[in-house]
Design an enzyme around this catalytic site. Structure first.
Site, PDB file in Angstrom:
ATOM      1  N   PRO A  98      32.313  40.457  45.996  1.00  0.00           N
ATOM      2  CA  PRO A  98      32.568  39.360  46.938  1.00  0.00           C
ATOM      3  C   PRO A  98      32.188  37.986  46.356  1.00  0.00           C
ATOM      4  O   PRO A  98      32.577  36.963  46.893  1.00  0.00           O
ATOM      5  CB  PRO A  98      31.701  39.696  48.156  1.00  0.00           C
ATOM      6  CG  PRO A  98      31.068  41.006  47.901  1.00  0.00           C
ATOM      7  CD  PRO A  98      31.372  41.445  46.506  1.00  0.00           C
ATOM      8  N   GLU A 126      23.848  46.748  46.763  1.00  0.00           N
ATOM      9  CA  GLU A 126      23.638  45.336  47.054  1.00  0.00           C
ATOM     10  C   GLU A 126      24.049  44.418  45.915  1.00  0.00           C
ATOM     11  O   GLU A 126      24.059  43.214  46.044  1.00  0.00           O
ATOM     12  CB  GLU A 126      22.182  45.083  47.447  1.00  0.00           C
ATOM     13  CG  GLU A 126      21.956  45.103  48.945  1.00  0.00           C
ATOM     14  CD  GLU A 126      22.438  46.386  49.621  1.00  0.00           C
ATOM     15  OE1 GLU A 126      22.275  47.483  49.043  1.00  0.00           O
ATOM     16  OE2 GLU A 126      22.992  46.279  50.712  1.00  0.00           O
ATOM     17  N   ARG A 155      53.064  46.784  40.736  1.00  0.00           N
ATOM     18  CA  ARG A 155      54.423  46.592  41.258  1.00  0.00           C
ATOM     19  C   ARG A 155      55.153  45.449  40.554  1.00  0.00           C
ATOM     20  O   ARG A 155      56.368  45.335  40.675  1.00  0.00           O
ATOM     21  CB  ARG A 155      54.417  46.421  42.777  1.00  0.00           C
ATOM     22  CG  ARG A 155      53.690  45.194  43.265  1.00  0.00           C
ATOM     23  CD  ARG A 155      53.611  45.175  44.770  1.00  0.00           C
ATOM     24  NE  ARG A 155      54.922  45.021  45.385  1.00  0.00           N
ATOM     25  CZ  ARG A 155      55.610  43.886  45.398  1.00  0.00           C
ATOM     26  NH1 ARG A 155      55.107  42.807  44.813  1.00  0.00           N
ATOM     27  NH2 ARG A 155      56.774  43.816  45.971  1.00  0.00           N
ATOM     28  N   ASP A 192      59.251  37.974  46.665  1.00  0.00           N
ATOM     29  CA  ASP A 192      58.111  38.280  47.517  1.00  0.00           C
ATOM     30  C   ASP A 192      57.576  37.051  48.223  1.00  0.00           C
ATOM     31  O   ASP A 192      57.590  35.959  47.687  1.00  0.00           O
ATOM     32  CB  ASP A 192      56.937  38.823  46.685  1.00  0.00           C
ATOM     33  CG  ASP A 192      57.220  40.187  46.115  1.00  0.00           C
ATOM     34  OD1 ASP A 192      58.132  40.843  46.618  1.00  0.00           O
ATOM     35  OD2 ASP A 192      56.512  40.565  45.175  1.00  0.00           O
TER      36      ASP A 192
HETATM   37 CL1  6GU Z   1      35.868  42.762  45.311  1.00  0.00          CL
HETATM   38  N1  6GU Z   1      33.953  43.773  46.780  1.00  0.00           N
HETATM   39  C1  6GU Z   1      33.271  43.915  47.921  1.00  0.00           C
HETATM   40  N2  6GU Z   1      32.226  44.735  47.964  1.00  0.00           N
HETATM   41  N3  6GU Z   1      33.573  43.247  49.028  1.00  0.00           N
HETATM   42  C2  6GU Z   1      34.619  42.436  48.961  1.00  0.00           C
HETATM   43  C3  6GU Z   1      35.369  42.255  47.812  1.00  0.00           C
HETATM   44  C4  6GU Z   1      35.015  42.956  46.711  1.00  0.00           C
HETATM   45  N4  6GU Z   1      36.350  41.371  48.067  1.00  0.00           N
HETATM   46  C5  6GU Z   1      36.183  41.032  49.342  1.00  0.00           C
HETATM   47  N5  6GU Z   1      35.142  41.660  49.892  1.00  0.00           N
END
Ligand code: 6GU
Length: 260
Positions: free
Chosen positions: A92, A119, A157, A172
């Site tokens: 994230p 974590e 794709r 797309d």
């Molecule tokens: Cl790549 N990993 C995690 N754990 N949560 C996420 C993410 C990735 N992308 C958005 N939320």
């Protein structure tokens, strides 16, 4: 293209990769996916992949050694040099994934994806091993596995020969920076709801014009921020301005009705 995925849960990838265009791409040898269990690269009897965070705090951190060893083992298995091989951590904390990034990655011969868990991942992995960190959106998943599947799907794709000849990834949503026009199929009337007249007219110029207007209208209604970066001609810019000026109430009310 060859894709190597490092994960603690390789079994999560079984069903998405065994369906539809993906399976076909694998069968046709357009893509090769290798799954690696990070736990297989540990050496202690308990196969330890994580440990407590220095400095304290809740949650475990993925240890660097098995991840480095897994990547080094994959690298030693391939001929090409280190240059140009993306080693991507799904987290994230990463850069927000986009169609443009999918297009860039689809030009690579080889990708390594590392799925973060728990974590976090020891920062030395991020600093010394990975070349890119990618997130798929502003929400938190339990791990990088689903995000890796999203990235792999979007990239595969785009590989030449993966989609049928009639479907072009250039059409797309998002490859033009805009959303797609609405699609209809038979019947021409369903439960009293008709297909827009123009689509039944056979007038290809009118149909193209209507579709382009729908693309712009829809993007303005749903994702107005995309229009700022989009490739529009002067006439289309004027259309956007007219729509913005003349229909602000309708546009706002269609998705966020104001009371009263
Ligand atoms: Cl790549 N990993 C995690 N754990 N949560 C996420 C993410 C990735 N992308 C958005 N939320």
């Amino acid at each position: 293209m060859r894709i190597d995925i490092l994960t603690l849960f390789p079994q999560m990838f079984q069903s998405p990769f065994s369906c539809g265009i993906f399976q076909r791409a694998i069968d046709r040898k357009l893509v090769e996916v290798n799954l690696h269990n990070i736990r297989d690269y540990t050496h202690d009897t308990h196969h330890t992949v994580d440990d407590y965070a220095y400095g304290g705090g809740a949650g475990m951190v993925l240890k660097p050694e098995p991840i480095f060893e897994a990547v080094e083992s994959i690298k030693s298995d391939i001929k090409e040099g280190a240059g140009g091989l993306p080693i991507i951590l799904l987290t994230p904390q990463g850069r927000l994934f986009s169609q443009q990034m999918a297009q860039e990655l689809s030009r690579c011969k080889h990708l390594i994806l590392i799925c973060g868990r728990y974590e976090g991942v020891d920062e030395r992995v991020c600093e010394q091993l990975v070349t890119d960190e990618i997130s798929i959106g502003d929400y938190v998943l339990g791990g990088g596995e689903l995000a890796a599947m999203v990235v792999v799907d979007a990239v595969v794709r785009l590989l030449p020969g993966v989609l049928g000849s009639e479907a072009s990834p250039l059409d797309d949503s998002h490859s033009s920076g805009l959303l797609e026009y609405p699609q209809y199929t038979r019947p021409p009337e369903f439960r009293g709801w008709s297909v827009p007249e123009v689509l039944l007219s056979g007038n290809h110029a009118q149909i193209a014009k209507w579709r382009r207007e729908q693309v712009i209208l829809r993007t303005l209604e749903r994702r107005p921020e995309l229009l700022d970066k989009a490739d529009l001609c002067a006439e289309e810019r004027q259309l956007v301005d007219r729509l913005k000026n003349h229909l602000p109430r309708e546009l706002n009310s269609s998705h966020s009705p104001t009371p009263g």
